[in-house]
Motif scaffolding. Structure first.
Motif, PDB file in Angstrom:
ATOM      1  N   GLU A  33       0.773  -1.262  -0.034  1.00 62.75           N
ATOM      2  CA  GLU A  33      -0.136  -0.003   0.164  1.00 62.75           C
ATOM      3  C   GLU A  33       0.789   1.183   0.069  1.00 62.75           C
ATOM      4  O   GLU A  33       0.430   2.290  -0.786  1.00 62.75           O
ATOM      5  CB  GLU A  33      -0.955  -0.018   1.314  1.00 62.75           C
ATOM      6  CG  GLU A  33      -1.973  -1.114   1.301  1.00 62.75           C
ATOM      7  CD  GLU A  33      -2.834  -1.126   2.455  1.00 62.75           C
ATOM      8  OE1 GLU A  33      -2.572  -0.147   3.061  1.00 62.75           O
ATOM      9  OE2 GLU A  33      -3.902  -1.863   2.488  1.00 62.75           O
ATOM     10  N   GLN A  34       1.780   1.273   0.728  1.00 63.20           N
ATOM     11  CA  GLN A  34       2.644   2.408   0.720  1.00 63.20           C
ATOM     12  C   GLN A  34       3.412   2.658  -0.475  1.00 63.20           C
ATOM     13  O   GLN A  34       3.732   3.529  -1.120  1.00 63.20           O
ATOM     14  CB  GLN A  34       3.836   2.232   2.113  1.00 63.20           C
ATOM     15  CG  GLN A  34       4.980   3.413   2.175  1.00 63.20           C
ATOM     16  CD  GLN A  34       3.902   4.670   2.550  1.00 63.20           C
ATOM     17  OE1 GLN A  34       3.111   4.548   3.660  1.00 63.20           O
ATOM     18  NE2 GLN A  34       4.260   5.846   1.980  1.00 63.20           N
ATOM     19  N   TRP A  36       2.204   1.993  -3.366  1.00 68.56           N
ATOM     20  CA  TRP A  36       1.548   2.654  -4.538  1.00 68.56           C
ATOM     21  C   TRP A  36       1.239   4.181  -3.967  1.00 68.56           C
ATOM     22  O   TRP A  36       1.076   5.202  -4.959  1.00 68.56           O
ATOM     23  CB  TRP A  36       0.234   1.837  -4.711  1.00 68.56           C
ATOM     24  CG  TRP A  36       0.428   0.818  -5.497  1.00 68.56           C
ATOM     25  CD1 TRP A  36       0.668  -0.485  -5.344  1.00 68.56           C
ATOM     26  CD2 TRP A  36       0.813   0.878  -7.010  1.00 68.56           C
ATOM     27  NE1 TRP A  36       0.697  -1.032  -6.506  1.00 68.56           N
ATOM     28  CE2 TRP A  36       1.028  -0.235  -7.441  1.00 68.56           C
ATOM     29  CE3 TRP A  36       0.705   1.931  -8.174  1.00 68.56           C
ATOM     30  CZ2 TRP A  36       1.026  -0.779  -8.820  1.00 68.56           C
ATOM     31  CZ3 TRP A  36       0.853   1.727  -9.266  1.00 68.56           C
ATOM     32  CH2 TRP A  36       0.869   0.486  -9.557  1.00 68.56           C
ATOM     33  N   SER A  37       1.115   4.212  -2.571  1.00 77.88           N
ATOM     34  CA  SER A  37       0.871   5.526  -2.225  1.00 77.88           C
ATOM     35  C   SER A  37       2.051   6.606  -2.651  1.00 77.88           C
ATOM     36  O   SER A  37       1.898   7.851  -2.861  1.00 77.88           O
ATOM     37  CB  SER A  37       0.923   5.525  -0.673  1.00 77.88           C
ATOM     38  OG  SER A  37       0.806   7.002  -0.135  1.00 77.88           O
ATOM     39  N   ASP A  38       3.411   6.064  -2.393  1.00 79.02           N
ATOM     40  CA  ASP A  38       4.241   6.784  -2.965  1.00 79.02           C
ATOM     41  C   ASP A  38       4.305   7.106  -4.497  1.00 79.02           C
ATOM     42  O   ASP A  38       4.691   8.264  -4.978  1.00 79.02           O
ATOM     43  CB  ASP A  38       5.703   5.998  -2.506  1.00 79.02           C
ATOM     44  CG  ASP A  38       6.039   6.005  -1.192  1.00 79.02           C
ATOM     45  OD1 ASP A  38       5.334   6.754  -0.300  1.00 79.02           O
ATOM     46  OD2 ASP A  38       6.724   5.129  -0.489  1.00 79.02           O
ATOM     47  N   ARG A  40       1.704   7.226  -6.243  1.00 77.81           N
ATOM     48  CA  ARG A  40       0.508   8.422  -6.687  1.00 77.81           C
ATOM     49  C   ARG A  40       1.146   9.729  -6.097  1.00 77.81           C
ATOM     50  O   ARG A  40       0.670  10.781  -6.549  1.00 77.81           O
ATOM     51  CB  ARG A  40      -0.721   7.950  -5.812  1.00 77.81           C
ATOM     52  CG  ARG A  40      -1.498   6.821  -6.457  1.00 77.81           C
ATOM     53  CD  ARG A  40      -2.700   6.730  -5.926  1.00 77.81           C
ATOM     54  NE  ARG A  40      -2.820   6.512  -4.544  1.00 77.81           N
ATOM     55  CZ  ARG A  40      -2.665   5.251  -3.915  1.00 77.81           C
ATOM     56  NH1 ARG A  40      -2.838   4.014  -4.787  1.00 77.81           N
ATOM     57  NH2 ARG A  40      -2.768   4.889  -2.708  1.00 77.81           N
ATOM     58  N   SER A  41       1.982   9.771  -5.342  1.00 82.44           N
ATOM     59  CA  SER A  41       2.538  11.083  -4.848  1.00 82.44           C
ATOM     60  C   SER A  41       3.794  11.615  -5.652  1.00 82.44           C
ATOM     61  O   SER A  41       4.180  12.557  -5.706  1.00 82.44           O
ATOM     62  CB  SER A  41       3.105  11.211  -3.453  1.00 82.44           C
ATOM     63  OG  SER A  41       4.239  10.215  -3.490  1.00 82.44           O
ATOM     64  N   ARG A 333      -5.995   4.906  -7.963  1.00 85.15           N
ATOM     65  CA  ARG A 333      -6.772   5.663  -6.713  1.00 85.15           C
ATOM     66  C   ARG A 333      -7.314   4.340  -5.831  1.00 85.15           C
ATOM     67  O   ARG A 333      -7.216   4.599  -4.492  1.00 85.15           O
ATOM     68  CB  ARG A 333      -8.013   6.177  -7.319  1.00 85.15           C
ATOM     69  CG  ARG A 333      -7.617   7.612  -7.685  1.00 85.15           C
ATOM     70  CD  ARG A 333      -8.705   8.521  -8.232  1.00 85.15           C
ATOM     71  NE  ARG A 333      -9.719   7.871  -9.081  1.00 85.15           N
ATOM     72  CZ  ARG A 333      -9.487   7.916 -10.406  1.00 85.15           C
ATOM     73  NH1 ARG A 333      -8.704   8.829 -10.822  1.00 85.15           N
ATOM     74  NH2 ARG A 333     -10.502   7.555 -11.062  1.00 85.15           N
ATOM     75  N   SER A 334      -7.380   3.545  -6.279  1.00 80.06           N
ATOM     76  CA  SER A 334      -8.067   2.273  -5.593  1.00 80.06           C
ATOM     77  C   SER A 334      -6.818   1.268  -5.185  1.00 80.06           C
ATOM     78  O   SER A 334      -7.255   0.679  -4.044  1.00 80.06           O
ATOM     79  CB  SER A 334      -8.653   0.986  -6.468  1.00 80.06           C
ATOM     80  OG  SER A 334      -7.921   0.488  -7.415  1.00 80.06           O
TER      81      SER A 334
END
Length: 335
Positions: A33-34, A36-38, A40-41, A333-334
């Motif tokens: 999760e982290q 993909w979060s990175d 997306r940032s 986003r998902s």
């Protein structure tokens, strides 16, 4: 290349979540999760990742993940350039395992060679000790042979003394007989032979005492002869046993010499094996270094691909068609 490695066609993965390429323990992890979060940032990554093929097999890819931005600076998609790293990884792991195995083998061969060398040294020491024992036993056998010879000489002397005593007994008997005859003749002579009869009686008594003494001496000599015979027999048995011991020690000496020679050869052969294993270990380490160099070259290519992705990200992308290696914004986003 990515689709081919994971056994998918572009149409099969279009619109699918990236999780289909990951094992459940990875896809459901906080690290994923982290990750993909990175992304997306706007962060980018280049590394090696485990992925699951369509048939359920695990492979490793080396890939840069980079974000593509629109004119407003928002991430519109993620682009990656993946290469199948599985063969290289397998080769590196095999080489590392082989190197570790050879290192362990080298250590074991070194230990075995050292133990064999110590055994060879001990065998040499045993050989020297047995050689000394053999020499001592041989000297003991020689001493016993001399003792047997001396006892034999004593036995011979005792027999000669017995013969002399027999001669003395014979002389005493004859003297006693002559004295008896002289006494008889003196009695016949009457008064004239009385003095001679006294002398004859004394001579007869001396002859009897000589005969008794000779008999006693003969008895002692016979006892000594018996004891000497027993001693000669026992010493002879000791000599026989010592001769057998000398023979057996000689046989053991030859066997220990053979063992010492064979052990020395084994130690030399193990040294040669150890040298050969050392060469193999050196070659394996060289192969590992070459594989690492190849891996480094692959990482360099991946880095260049990431730089290319960053250059691509500088351009505005329009349209709704997504190519192989892109993730749709909705999926981002998902994630």
């Amino acid at each position: 290349a990515f689709c081919s490695a994971l056994e998918y066609s572009p149409s099969e993965i279009e619109g699918q979540h990236h999780r289909i390429f990951c094992a459940p323990e990875i896809a459901n992890s906080l690290e994923y999760e982290q990750f993909w979060s990175d992304l997306r940032s706007g962060k980018s990554f280049t590394s090696r990742y485990p992925r699951i093929t369509k048939s359920g097999n695990e492979i490793w890819i080396q890939a840069p993940y980079g974000a593509v931005f629109d004119s407003n600076g928002a991430v519109t998609r993620i682009v990656k350039f993946a290469t199948d790293f599985t063969p290289s990884r397998s080769a590196i792991e095999a080489i590392e395992q082989q190197s570790a195995s050879l290192a362990q083998t080298t250590s074991l061969v070194n230990q075995t060679a050292e133990l064999t060398r110590q055994t060879a040294d001990n065998s040499l020491g045993a050989k020297n000790a047995i050689a000394e024992a053999h020499a001592s036993a041989s000297e003991g056998e020689a001493v016993v042979q001399k003792a047997v010879a001396v006892m034999g000489a004593i036995e011979h002397s005792a027999k000669e003394m017995t013969n002399i005593i027999d001669l003395i007994e014979g002389i005493a008997f004859q003297t006693n007989l002559l004295a008896l005859n002289a006494g008889v003749e003196a009695a016949r002579a009457g008064e004239a032979g009385k003095g001679f009869a006294v002398v004859a009686t004394e001579v007869r008594a001396l002859a009897q005492r000589s005969a008794d003494a000779a008999k006693d001496i003969k008895g002692l000599i016979d006892t000594s002869t018996t004891q000497v015979d027993s001693g000669v027999s026992q010493v002879g048995e000791v000599g026989t046993l010592l001769a057998e011991i000398v023979r057996q020690v000689g046989s053991v000496t030859r066997q220990v010499e053979d063992i010492a020679e064979a052990t020395a050869k084994q130690a030399n052969n193990l040294k040669n094996v150890n040298d050969a294993v050392g060469v193999m270990e050196q070659m394996t380490q060289q192969n590992a270094a070459m594989a690492e160099q190849s891996s480094a070259a692959t990482r360099s290519q991946a880095s260049e691909a990431q730089q290319l992705a960053e250059l691509v990200a500088q351009f505005q992308v329009s349209g709704s068609k997504y190519r192989m290696g892109f993730e749709k914004p909705a999926l981002l986003r998902s994630a």
